[in-house]
Structure formats: structure tokens, C-alpha cells
Design a protein around this motif. Structure first.
Motif, PDB file in Angstrom:
ATOM      1  N   HIS A  14      36.026  24.566  26.256  1.00 47.12           N
ATOM      2  CA  HIS A  14      35.699  24.491  27.694  1.00 47.12           C
ATOM      3  C   HIS A  14      35.769  23.054  28.204  1.00 47.12           C
ATOM      4  O   HIS A  14      34.832  22.568  28.845  1.00 47.12           O
ATOM      5  CB  HIS A  14      34.300  25.060  27.982  1.00 47.12           C
ATOM      6  CG  HIS A  14      34.138  26.466  27.509  1.00 47.12           C
ATOM      7  ND1 HIS A  14      32.932  26.977  27.084  1.00 47.12           N
ATOM      8  CD2 HIS A  14      35.036  27.469  27.367  1.00 47.12           C
ATOM      9  CE1 HIS A  14      33.097  28.237  26.717  1.00 47.12           C
ATOM     10  NE2 HIS A  14      34.362  28.557  26.878  1.00 47.12           N
TER      11      HIS A  14
ATOM     12  N   THR B  46      31.364  22.522  25.897  1.00 45.98           N
ATOM     13  CA  THR B  46      30.697  23.347  24.884  1.00 45.98           C
ATOM     14  C   THR B  46      31.100  22.887  23.487  1.00 45.98           C
ATOM     15  O   THR B  46      32.231  22.467  23.277  1.00 45.98           O
ATOM     16  CB  THR B  46      31.092  24.833  25.068  1.00 45.98           C
ATOM     17  OG1 THR B  46      30.929  25.187  26.436  1.00 45.98           O
ATOM     18  CG2 THR B  46      30.269  25.761  24.204  1.00 45.98           C
TER      19      THR B  46
ATOM     20  N   ASP C  76      25.572  24.116  24.650  1.00 47.66           N
ATOM     21  CA  ASP C  76      25.905  23.519  25.939  1.00 47.66           C
ATOM     22  C   ASP C  76      25.729  22.010  25.768  1.00 47.66           C
ATOM     23  O   ASP C  76      24.631  21.536  25.465  1.00 47.66           O
ATOM     24  CB  ASP C  76      24.946  24.069  27.001  1.00 47.66           C
ATOM     25  CG  ASP C  76      25.269  23.519  28.388  1.00 47.66           C
ATOM     26  OD1 ASP C  76      25.634  22.327  28.489  1.00 47.66           O
ATOM     27  OD2 ASP C  76      25.141  24.261  29.369  1.00 47.66           O
TER      28      ASP C  76
ATOM     29  N   GLN D 296      24.709  30.609  22.866  1.00 44.96           N
ATOM     30  CA  GLN D 296      25.232  31.880  22.373  1.00 44.96           C
ATOM     31  C   GLN D 296      25.440  31.790  20.865  1.00 44.96           C
ATOM     32  O   GLN D 296      25.776  30.731  20.346  1.00 44.96           O
ATOM     33  CB  GLN D 296      26.593  32.138  23.048  1.00 44.96           C
ATOM     34  CG  GLN D 296      27.198  33.471  22.750  1.00 44.96           C
ATOM     35  CD  GLN D 296      26.717  34.551  23.684  1.00 44.96           C
ATOM     36  OE1 GLN D 296      26.273  34.262  24.790  1.00 44.96           O
ATOM     37  NE2 GLN D 296      26.774  35.795  23.246  1.00 44.96           N
TER      38      GLN D 296
ATOM     39  N   ARG E 217      41.847  30.632  24.990  1.00 52.14           N
ATOM     40  CA  ARG E 217      41.397  32.017  25.228  1.00 52.14           C
ATOM     41  C   ARG E 217      40.566  32.583  24.078  1.00 52.14           C
ATOM     42  O   ARG E 217      39.666  33.381  24.290  1.00 52.14           O
ATOM     43  CB  ARG E 217      42.607  32.926  25.447  1.00 52.14           C
ATOM     44  CG  ARG E 217      43.131  32.873  26.859  1.00 52.14           C
ATOM     45  CD  ARG E 217      44.374  33.719  27.015  1.00 52.14           C
ATOM     46  NE  ARG E 217      44.145  35.123  26.690  1.00 52.14           N
ATOM     47  CZ  ARG E 217      45.138  36.002  26.535  1.00 52.14           C
ATOM     48  NH1 ARG E 217      46.392  35.610  26.642  1.00 52.14           N
ATOM     49  NH2 ARG E 217      44.872  37.259  26.260  1.00 52.14           N
ATOM     50  N   TYR E 218      40.921  32.206  22.850  1.00 52.56           N
ATOM     51  CA  TYR E 218      40.284  32.831  21.688  1.00 52.56           C
ATOM     52  C   TYR E 218      39.634  31.821  20.748  1.00 52.56           C
ATOM     53  O   TYR E 218      40.090  30.686  20.634  1.00 52.56           O
ATOM     54  CB  TYR E 218      41.324  33.620  20.866  1.00 52.56           C
ATOM     55  CG  TYR E 218      41.945  34.772  21.604  1.00 52.56           C
ATOM     56  CD1 TYR E 218      41.198  35.902  21.932  1.00 52.56           C
ATOM     57  CD2 TYR E 218      43.293  34.728  21.974  1.00 52.56           C
ATOM     58  CE1 TYR E 218      41.776  36.961  22.620  1.00 52.56           C
ATOM     59  CE2 TYR E 218      43.883  35.791  22.658  1.00 52.56           C
ATOM     60  CZ  TYR E 218      43.122  36.902  22.975  1.00 52.56           C
ATOM     61  OH  TYR E 218      43.684  37.945  23.654  1.00 52.56           O
TER      62      TYR E 218
ATOM     63  N   TRP F 182      37.416  36.105  18.949  1.00 53.96           N
ATOM     64  CA  TRP F 182      36.384  36.226  19.987  1.00 53.96           C
ATOM     65  C   TRP F 182      36.951  35.724  21.307  1.00 53.96           C
ATOM     66  O   TRP F 182      37.778  34.818  21.330  1.00 53.96           O
ATOM     67  CB  TRP F 182      35.176  35.361  19.615  1.00 53.96           C
ATOM     68  CG  TRP F 182      34.669  35.536  18.231  1.00 53.96           C
ATOM     69  CD1 TRP F 182      35.163  34.977  17.082  1.00 53.96           C
ATOM     70  CD2 TRP F 182      33.557  36.348  17.815  1.00 53.96           C
ATOM     71  NE1 TRP F 182      34.429  35.373  15.990  1.00 53.96           N
ATOM     72  CE2 TRP F 182      33.438  36.211  16.409  1.00 53.96           C
ATOM     73  CE3 TRP F 182      32.634  37.153  18.500  1.00 53.96           C
ATOM     74  CZ2 TRP F 182      32.440  36.867  15.674  1.00 53.96           C
ATOM     75  CZ3 TRP F 182      31.650  37.797  17.776  1.00 53.96           C
ATOM     76  CH2 TRP F 182      31.559  37.660  16.378  1.00 53.96           C
ATOM     77  N   ASP F 183      36.474  36.299  22.397  1.00 50.78           N
ATOM     78  CA  ASP F 183      36.843  35.807  23.720  1.00 50.78           C
ATOM     79  C   ASP F 183      36.106  34.476  23.921  1.00 50.78           C
ATOM     80  O   ASP F 183      34.875  34.435  23.893  1.00 50.78           O
ATOM     81  CB  ASP F 183      36.415  36.825  24.776  1.00 50.78           C
ATOM     82  CG  ASP F 183      36.891  36.429  26.159  1.00 50.78           C
ATOM     83  OD1 ASP F 183      36.560  35.301  26.591  1.00 50.78           O
ATOM     84  OD2 ASP F 183      37.562  37.230  26.813  1.00 50.78           O
TER      85      ASP F 183
ATOM     86  N   ASN G 107      35.639  32.700  26.456  1.00 52.18           N
ATOM     87  CA  ASN G 107      34.932  32.495  27.723  1.00 52.18           C
ATOM     88  C   ASN G 107      33.742  33.426  27.901  1.00 52.18           C
ATOM     89  O   ASN G 107      32.719  33.035  28.446  1.00 52.18           O
ATOM     90  CB  ASN G 107      35.909  32.641  28.890  1.00 52.18           C
ATOM     91  CG  ASN G 107      36.992  31.571  28.798  1.00 52.18           C
ATOM     92  OD1 ASN G 107      36.684  30.392  28.743  1.00 52.18           O
ATOM     93  ND2 ASN G 107      38.253  31.982  28.723  1.00 52.18           N
ATOM     94  N   TYR G 108      33.895  34.678  27.408  1.00 50.20           N
ATOM     95  CA  TYR G 108      32.791  35.639  27.563  1.00 50.20           C
ATOM     96  C   TYR G 108      32.097  35.923  26.230  1.00 50.20           C
ATOM     97  O   TYR G 108      31.081  36.612  26.187  1.00 50.20           O
ATOM     98  CB  TYR G 108      33.307  36.935  28.189  1.00 50.20           C
ATOM     99  CG  TYR G 108      33.949  36.683  29.536  1.00 50.20           C
ATOM    100  CD1 TYR G 108      33.163  36.394  30.649  1.00 50.20           C
ATOM    101  CD2 TYR G 108      35.335  36.696  29.680  1.00 50.20           C
ATOM    102  CE1 TYR G 108      33.742  36.141  31.890  1.00 50.20           C
ATOM    103  CE2 TYR G 108      35.920  36.436  30.909  1.00 50.20           C
ATOM    104  CZ  TYR G 108      35.123  36.162  32.016  1.00 50.20           C
ATOM    105  OH  TYR G 108      35.693  35.894  33.232  1.00 50.20           O
ATOM    106  N   PHE G 109      32.683  35.409  25.146  1.00 51.70           N
ATOM    107  CA  PHE G 109      32.090  35.471  23.797  1.00 51.70           C
ATOM    108  C   PHE G 109      31.998  36.867  23.185  1.00 51.70           C
ATOM    109  O   PHE G 109      31.282  37.075  22.220  1.00 51.70           O
ATOM    110  CB  PHE G 109      30.702  34.789  23.767  1.00 51.70           C
ATOM    111  CG  PHE G 109      30.741  33.401  24.339  1.00 51.70           C
ATOM    112  CD1 PHE G 109      31.661  32.477  23.865  1.00 51.70           C
ATOM    113  CD2 PHE G 109      29.878  33.009  25.353  1.00 51.70           C
ATOM    114  CE1 PHE G 109      31.714  31.190  24.385  1.00 51.70           C
ATOM    115  CE2 PHE G 109      29.921  31.718  25.881  1.00 51.70           C
ATOM    116  CZ  PHE G 109      30.852  30.815  25.396  1.00 51.70           C
ATOM    117  N   GLY G 110      32.731  37.827  23.746  1.00 58.06           N
ATOM    118  CA  GLY G 110      32.764  39.160  23.135  1.00 58.06           C
ATOM    119  C   GLY G 110      33.723  39.162  21.948  1.00 58.06           C
ATOM    120  O   GLY G 110      34.650  38.344  21.876  1.00 58.06           O
TER     121      GLY G 110
END
Length: 347
Positions: free
Chosen positions: A155, A159, A174, A182, A200-201, A213-214, A216-219
Motif C-alpha cells: 500500500h 502497511t 498500519d 489484520q 493485488r495479491y 490473499w487479496d 486490499n481487502y485481505f480475503g
């Protein structure tokens, strides 16, 4: 699987002990570069395309566990068991800064803007050094729950990502607040983490699993079980359609990103594979092993989809036969000869 043409890698000798980390620079006006960390305490810089030895960074007194190059490949950083992290001039090989720690340093990473250096290790402390003020005390991020094994920025340096030697999971901090925001849960300890070139990953290797893992959204996007315990994994940077993984079976496996099917299996190392990374353009990838060698493998001819994607971007690729012809005619000179060549070139 049908019988495939055996891949012949470029074999890079030089290290006298296991190779434990590899890092490619982005593509610079002078090409791209590969730095390797080894337990022999002497990190090496190479031409990323040919594997030609450029120089050895001399000064550490213990195993070097981690290495990286900054965005312009003008500086290198290394983390060592001699309780120090060093920043080097990648053109001259001189030490620019040596940051003393209280225990073994396992991980180091330059920020994208090249002004900061991140370190972590057995002390369980993540530190951020300001390279514009190297004499200033580093900033310490909230205590890590375990001994730090890997560390990276994402990021645009907002991050920090880190994993531990003695527990599962990847923690995301952060940078502004210094707090964990997270945790990406994994069963085993994460031995390799990589942020994809497009941001992206996040690719992780834990035990015998590779996960994506994503960023940006960490899924969790994908999780694949591997044929053996793997220590490292890397996602192809151009198309993101394949990934490599390697570990204790000594082989370098290539898998389809979308299905998890094995596409190729490269044999050649004589010891477990400790580290793997794709080159910045995705045309080759490097593996480092317990056997002390680095092997650079060509990604192979493009599939029809990739050829069409490149044609759409207006880029033309050299045919694979031409590349393999160049490789067959390539012999690795020993370091003495390389030094002579360098000296001749410098006169």
C-alpha cells in the motif's frame, strides 16, 4: 502428464553454503539484477537475465538470512546472524550503513520510495530506519508476537506485513499507528511472503500450502495443497496466471494459478529449495537451494492467450527457440575471469 522437454537452467555457482534468500530488482535502465543471501556470509549481486556474477558484498561475520535491492537497484540491504543489517552501495559494494541489533536479523526490506529500511528478527521487534537520517534511532513498531521471519511493505509504504518463525499467520501493521490491523490466518508458520508486482495479491507459503490473499481487502483468494512441504512461492508478475513453489523435495514446481494444476516440474537441485522468485518481466525465475547454487529457469514459450495479450499491448516477444539457442551457447565463466573482464572494462 505428457512428456515435456527437460528444462535446462543457467546454474550460478559462487556460494559455499546454502542459498536462503533471493530478490530481483525492478527493471532499470541498466536491465535487472538478482541478489542472493547465503549462510556463507557473502551476499552476491548478479545480472538478473544472464546470471553473470557482478560482485560480492563483503563485511558480514555470520549467515545472511535476507537480502533486497531498492527500486533503482542502486543500493542493497542484508540481514544477518551477526546481529546487524547493512545497507550497501550496489555499484561499488561499499557498506553505506550498518545497523546493530541485539539478536539475529532475519528480514529486511526497502520501502518503495527507497527512503526507509524495515528490519525484523529474533528480537521480536520490527524497526523502521530512516536512510536519510541513518544516525537517528529507528522507529519501533508494536512488539511482534514472535520471532520475525519475513517482512515486506505494501500500500505504497502505508502497511507492513510480517510473519513469524514460531507461529502461523501473517500480520499487517498500519505504519502510521504502529498497530496490527489484520491477521491472515494460516495453520503453519509462513516461510515466504511476497506482494505481487501489481499490488493485488499477497502470496504466502506455509507448511505444504500456498495461499493467495487479496492485498486490499485481505480475503483468501486461493489456497492450494502442495506435493511436499514448500518453503517458498512466487506469482508470475506479468499475467498472474502461474506460480512457482519449491521446498524439501528439491524440485521447482510450476502451477496454474486458476486451477492449481501442476504445469511443469524442474529437477536439478541437489538439496531442498529455500527460495524462489520470478524475474520482474516474468520471462524467467530463480531458485536458491541448500546445495549452494542458484538456478535460473526460463518460463518457456508463451501460450496462445499470452501471445494475444502481448500483441494487444503492442509488445513483440522473442521466439522461445531463439532464447534457448542463446542459453545453449552460454557458459558460466568462473569468477576470476569475470573479475578480469570487469577490471579490463574499468580501465
Amino acid at each position: 502428464m505428457d512428456k515435456k522437454k527437460v528444462a535446462v537452467p543457467l546454474v550460478c555457482h559462487g556460494h559455499s553454503r546454502p542459498v536462503v534468500d533471493l530478490c530481483y530488482s525492478p527493471i532499470t535502465p541498466d536491465g535487472f539484477f538478482l541478489i542472493s543471501a547465503s549462510k556463507d556470509s557473502s551476499p552476491m549481486l548478479r545480472n538478473g537475465e544472464t546470471g553473470d556474477w557482478i560482485g560480492t558484498f563483503e563485511g558480514h561475520k555470520g549467515a545472511v538470512w535476507s537480502c533486497c535491492l531498492d527500486t533503482n537497484a542502486l543500493r542493497a540491504a542484508t540481514a544477518s546472524a551477526d546481529f546487524s543489517a547493512k545497507v550497501w552501495d550496489a555499484l561499488t559494494g561499499d557498506v553505506l550503513h550498518s545497523f546493530e541489533h541485539k539478536h539475529i536479523v532475519r528480514a529486511c526490506a526497502f520501502s518503495e520510495d527507497t527512503h526507509l529500511l524495515l528490519t525484523g528478527g529474533v528480537e521480536k521487534v520490527i524497526r523502521i530506519y530512516d536512510l536519510n537520517r541513518p544516525d537517528a534511532a529507528p522507529r519501533e513498531v508494536d512488539k511482534s508476537p514472535g520471532s520475525v521471519r519475513t517482512a515486506a511493505w505494501l500500500h505504497s509504504d502505508q502497511t507492513i506485513l510480517s510473519s513469524c518463525t514460531d507461529m502461523g499467520g501473517v500480520r499487517l501493521w498500519d505504519v502510521r499507528t504502529g498497530k496490527i490491523v489484520q491477521t491472515l490466518e494460516t495453520k503453519s508458520s509462513v516461510t515466504s511472503s511476497e506482494v505481487s508486482q501489481d499490488g493485488r495479491y499477497i502470496t504466502t507459503a506455509d507448511g505444504s500450502t500456498v495461499k493467495f490473499w487479496d492485498a486490499n481487502y485481505f480475503g483468501l483468494v486461493k489456497s492450494y495443497n502442495m506435493p511436499c512441504t514448500v518453503e517458498s512461492a512466487s506469482l508470475e508478475p506479468k499475467f498472474g496466471n502461474k506460480f512457482i513453489a519449491g521446498g524439501e523435495d528439491m524440485w521447482v514446481h510450476v502451477f496454474d494459478f486458476h486451477t492449481g494444476d501442476e504445469i511443469a516440474c524442474n529437477k536439478g537441485h541437489h538439496g531442498p529449495v529455500h527460495c524462489l522468485r520470478f524475474s520482474p518481466g516474468g520471462e524467467s525465475y530463480a531458485s536458491g537451494s541448500e546445495d549452494g547454487t542458484i538456478r535460473i529457469w526460463q518460463t518457456g514459450p508463451l501460450t496462445q492467450d499470452e501471445t494475444e495479450a502481448l500483441a494487444a499491448n503492442g509488445k513483440v516477444k522473442v521466439p522461445a527457440e531463439e532464447v534457448s539457442r542463446k542459453i545453449e551457447g552460454f557458459h558460466i565463466a568462473d569468477e576470476g575471469k569475470l573479475k578480469e573482464k570487469e577490471e579490463a572494462g574499468n580501465e
